[in-house]
Design a protein around this motif. Structure first.
Motif: not given
Length: 76
Positions: A49-69
């Motif tokens: 689950t931690s690995k899946n969360v890390e993938i989601q966080v890295n994708k969001a950062v790469a997509d330029g999301i500065s604040m989000g749910f």
């Protein structure tokens, strides 16, 4: 499984994880599968689950999301 802190029973549930990236980026991941202690409330997530969360966080950062749910999803 017993809680490593108080030795009470762990039950399946969900959690919310918050990440502060850099000084201006904040991401909140909702509905993260977790084991939750029925006595002290301590929450634990599995390594997968931690690995899946890390993938989601890295994708969001790469997509330029500065604040989000985000809602937890299994990594593809």
């Amino acid at each position: 499984m017993n809680c490593p802190l108080c030795k009470s029973t762990m039950i399946e549930g969900t959690s919310v994880l918050t990440f502060k990236m850099e000084s201006t980026q904040i991401l909140v991941i909702k509905n993260v599968p977790a084991l939750i202690c029925d006595q002290c409330g301590e929450e634990f997530v599995t390594s997968q689950t931690s690995k899946n969360v890390e993938i989601q966080v890295n994708k969001a950062v790469a997509d330029g999301i500065s604040m989000g749910f985000l809602s937890y999803t299994l990594a593809a």
